[in-house]
Write a protein that holds these residues in place. Structure first.
Motif, PDB file in Angstrom:
ATOM      1  N   LEU A  16       0.834  -1.201   0.000  1.00 35.62           N
ATOM      2  CA  LEU A  16       0.000   0.000   0.000  1.00 35.62           C
ATOM      3  C   LEU A  16       0.868   1.250   0.000  1.00 35.62           C
ATOM      4  O   LEU A  16       0.579   2.220  -0.711  1.00 35.62           O
ATOM      5  CB  LEU A  16      -0.924   0.002   1.219  1.00 35.62           C
ATOM      6  CG  LEU A  16      -1.855  -1.196   1.392  1.00 35.62           C
ATOM      7  CD1 LEU A  16      -2.729  -0.995   2.624  1.00 35.62           C
ATOM      8  CD2 LEU A  16      -2.705  -1.413   0.159  1.00 35.62           C
ATOM      9  N   TRP A  17       1.927   1.225   0.803  1.00 36.92           N
ATOM     10  CA  TRP A  17       2.818   2.378   0.873  1.00 36.92           C
ATOM     11  C   TRP A  17       3.474   2.643  -0.487  1.00 36.92           C
ATOM     12  O   TRP A  17       3.520   3.787  -0.956  1.00 36.92           O
ATOM     13  CB  TRP A  17       3.869   2.145   1.960  1.00 36.92           C
ATOM     14  CG  TRP A  17       4.933   3.196   2.039  1.00 36.92           C
ATOM     15  CD1 TRP A  17       4.797   4.521   1.723  1.00 36.92           C
ATOM     16  CD2 TRP A  17       6.280   3.010   2.444  1.00 36.92           C
ATOM     17  NE1 TRP A  17       6.003   5.181   1.915  1.00 36.92           N
ATOM     18  CE2 TRP A  17       6.913   4.271   2.357  1.00 36.92           C
ATOM     19  CE3 TRP A  17       7.009   1.912   2.876  1.00 36.92           C
ATOM     20  CZ2 TRP A  17       8.258   4.442   2.683  1.00 36.92           C
ATOM     21  CZ3 TRP A  17       8.345   2.088   3.215  1.00 36.92           C
ATOM     22  CH2 TRP A  17       8.956   3.341   3.127  1.00 36.92           C
ATOM     23  N   LEU A  18       3.955   1.593  -1.145  1.00 31.01           N
ATOM     24  CA  LEU A  18       4.581   1.770  -2.449  1.00 31.01           C
ATOM     25  C   LEU A  18       3.599   2.389  -3.443  1.00 31.01           C
ATOM     26  O   LEU A  18       3.951   3.311  -4.194  1.00 31.01           O
ATOM     27  CB  LEU A  18       5.075   0.426  -2.975  1.00 31.01           C
ATOM     28  CG  LEU A  18       5.705   0.464  -4.373  1.00 31.01           C
ATOM     29  CD1 LEU A  18       6.974   1.302  -4.378  1.00 31.01           C
ATOM     30  CD2 LEU A  18       5.983  -0.947  -4.881  1.00 31.01           C
ATOM     31  N   LEU A  19       2.378   1.895  -3.457  1.00 29.75           N
ATOM     32  CA  LEU A  19       1.380   2.427  -4.385  1.00 29.75           C
ATOM     33  C   LEU A  19       1.066   3.893  -4.094  1.00 29.75           C
ATOM     34  O   LEU A  19       0.841   4.689  -5.019  1.00 29.75           O
ATOM     35  CB  LEU A  19       0.112   1.580  -4.316  1.00 29.75           C
ATOM     36  CG  LEU A  19       0.264   0.154  -4.877  1.00 29.75           C
ATOM     37  CD1 LEU A  19      -0.942  -0.695  -4.492  1.00 29.75           C
ATOM     38  CD2 LEU A  19       0.442   0.192  -6.386  1.00 29.75           C
ATOM     39  N   GLU A  20       1.074   4.255  -2.819  1.00 29.35           N
ATOM     40  CA  GLU A  20       0.868   5.662  -2.463  1.00 29.35           C
ATOM     41  C   GLU A  20       2.057   6.519  -2.892  1.00 29.35           C
ATOM     42  O   GLU A  20       1.880   7.654  -3.346  1.00 29.35           O
ATOM     43  CB  GLU A  20       0.614   5.801  -0.962  1.00 29.35           C
ATOM     44  CG  GLU A  20      -0.721   5.269  -0.499  1.00 29.35           C
ATOM     45  CD  GLU A  20      -1.899   6.091  -1.006  1.00 29.35           C
ATOM     46  OE1 GLU A  20      -1.699   7.280  -1.357  1.00 29.35           O
ATOM     47  OE2 GLU A  20      -3.022   5.540  -1.070  1.00 29.35           O
ATOM     48  N   GLU A  21       3.271   5.998  -2.747  1.00 27.27           N
ATOM     49  CA  GLU A  21       4.448   6.741  -3.200  1.00 27.27           C
ATOM     50  C   GLU A  21       4.370   7.011  -4.698  1.00 27.27           C
ATOM     51  O   GLU A  21       4.749   8.090  -5.176  1.00 27.27           O
ATOM     52  CB  GLU A  21       5.736   5.971  -2.885  1.00 27.27           C
ATOM     53  CG  GLU A  21       6.098   5.899  -1.413  1.00 27.27           C
ATOM     54  CD  GLU A  21       6.743   7.167  -0.885  1.00 27.27           C
ATOM     55  OE1 GLU A  21       6.982   8.105  -1.672  1.00 27.27           O
ATOM     56  OE2 GLU A  21       6.999   7.227   0.340  1.00 27.27           O
ATOM     57  N   LEU A  22       3.884   6.031  -5.456  1.00 25.05           N
ATOM     58  CA  LEU A  22       3.786   6.168  -6.904  1.00 25.05           C
ATOM     59  C   LEU A  22       2.522   6.899  -7.340  1.00 25.05           C
ATOM     60  O   LEU A  22       2.375   7.222  -8.527  1.00 25.05           O
ATOM     61  CB  LEU A  22       3.820   4.787  -7.551  1.00 25.05           C
ATOM     62  CG  LEU A  22       5.113   3.990  -7.362  1.00 25.05           C
ATOM     63  CD1 LEU A  22       4.926   2.561  -7.857  1.00 25.05           C
ATOM     64  CD2 LEU A  22       6.280   4.663  -8.086  1.00 25.05           C
ATOM     65  N   GLU A  23       1.603   7.115  -6.393  1.00 30.76           N
ATOM     66  CA  GLU A  23       0.316   7.753  -6.675  1.00 30.76           C
ATOM     67  C   GLU A  23      -0.450   7.008  -7.764  1.00 30.76           C
ATOM     68  O   GLU A  23      -1.052   7.610  -8.667  1.00 30.76           O
ATOM     69  CB  GLU A  23       0.513   9.232  -7.045  1.00 30.76           C
ATOM     70  CG  GLU A  23       1.144  10.040  -5.910  1.00 30.76           C
ATOM     71  CD  GLU A  23       1.272  11.514  -6.239  1.00 30.76           C
ATOM     72  OE1 GLU A  23       1.653  11.833  -7.383  1.00 30.76           O
ATOM     73  OE2 GLU A  23       0.979  12.339  -5.360  1.00 30.76           O
ATOM     74  N   LEU A  24      -0.440   5.684  -7.668  1.00 26.75           N
ATOM     75  CA  LEU A  24      -1.165   4.842  -8.607  1.00 26.75           C
ATOM     76  C   LEU A  24      -2.567   4.551  -8.077  1.00 26.75           C
ATOM     77  O   LEU A  24      -2.761   4.413  -6.863  1.00 26.75           O
ATOM     78  CB  LEU A  24      -0.429   3.520  -8.815  1.00 26.75           C
ATOM     79  CG  LEU A  24       0.911   3.579  -9.546  1.00 26.75           C
ATOM     80  CD1 LEU A  24       1.586   2.206  -9.516  1.00 26.75           C
ATOM     81  CD2 LEU A  24       0.723   4.047 -10.984  1.00 26.75           C
ATOM     82  N   PRO A  25      -3.535   4.426  -8.954  1.00 25.81           N
ATOM     83  CA  PRO A  25      -4.878   4.031  -8.495  1.00 25.81           C
ATOM     84  C   PRO A  25      -4.897   2.555  -8.109  1.00 25.81           C
ATOM     85  O   PRO A  25      -4.280   1.717  -8.784  1.00 25.81           O
ATOM     86  CB  PRO A  25      -5.759   4.299  -9.717  1.00 25.81           C
ATOM     87  CG  PRO A  25      -4.832   4.194 -10.884  1.00 25.81           C
ATOM     88  CD  PRO A  25      -3.499   4.699 -10.399  1.00 25.81           C
TER      89      PRO A  25
END
Length: 210
Positions: A16-25
């Protein structure tokens, strides 16, 4: 749309953190540990025979293992972010750290956790476990000497993968002897994307103190 099958208080918080860093949906499907056994619920076995989390769904593809998930997200969806160039020496360092975390560093931590549940806490094994913890945490601490992040002092997926070690270690051993690793943990907890991921994942026992 990527889907994270997320178990509370688990390694899947890193995804979840990685996806937030990348700002991916992405979307999250939440699972809760059994209150008595602390194991993942049987519902995860409908997705993968091992019934473990994290699992990442990308269309019809289901990917298991944190390192493989991090690598997949960065290669397929990262657009070059948080990932050293494939033909660089830094990429080789990145791959080593990515696999080292679960392949080596987590083993003594897991042994400490499991033996702590035995009547005698696995007394005969504790000196060896302590030695291995000091060896591995010391290795990571030395690698962080004079820098903020593991690979070329630039934040990458390797740091996301290492975060769980830095968070679990104080609960099972200590970070008193490893100031660089403790500072690394504090830097992780200071990142805005980390806090956005906590909002998505829910209660997380290994995060920053409130």
């Amino acid at each position: 749309m990527l889907t994270v099958h997320h178990l509370n208080n688990s390694r899947s918080q890193r995804v979840l953190w990685l996806l937030e860093e990348l700002e991916l949906p992405y979307k999250v499907v939440h699972y809760t540990r059994d209150p008595e056994s602390n194991l993942a619920p049987p519902a995860l076995e409908a997705l993968h025979p091992l019934g473990k989390s994290p699992l990442l769904a990308d269309g019809d593809r289901i990917i298991m293992e944190s390192g493989a998930i991090i690598d997949y997200i960065l290669r397929r969806h990262g657009n070059g972010r948080l990932l050293p160039a494939p033909d660089s020496d830094a990429h080789e360092d990145y791959l080593q750290w990515l696999h080292y975390v679960e392949g080596s560093a987590m083993l003594p931590l897991m042994l400490r956790m499991y033996t702590s549940r035995l009547p005698d806490q696995g007394a005969e094994l504790q000196p060896r476990i302590t030695d291995e913890l000091n060896r591995h945490l010391g290795y990571i601490d030395s690698a962080l000497e004079g820098k903020s992040w593991l690979v070329n002092d630039s934040f990458s997926g390797a740091d996301v993968q290492m975060s769980f070690v830095a968070e679990v270690a104080p609960l099972l051993h200590t970070l008193d002897r490893f100031p660089n690793l403790a500072a690394f943990r504090n830097r992780i907890h200071a990142r805005p994307a980390y806090h956005r991921a906590l909002e998505q994942g829910g209660a997380y026992a290994f995060g920053p103190a409130h």
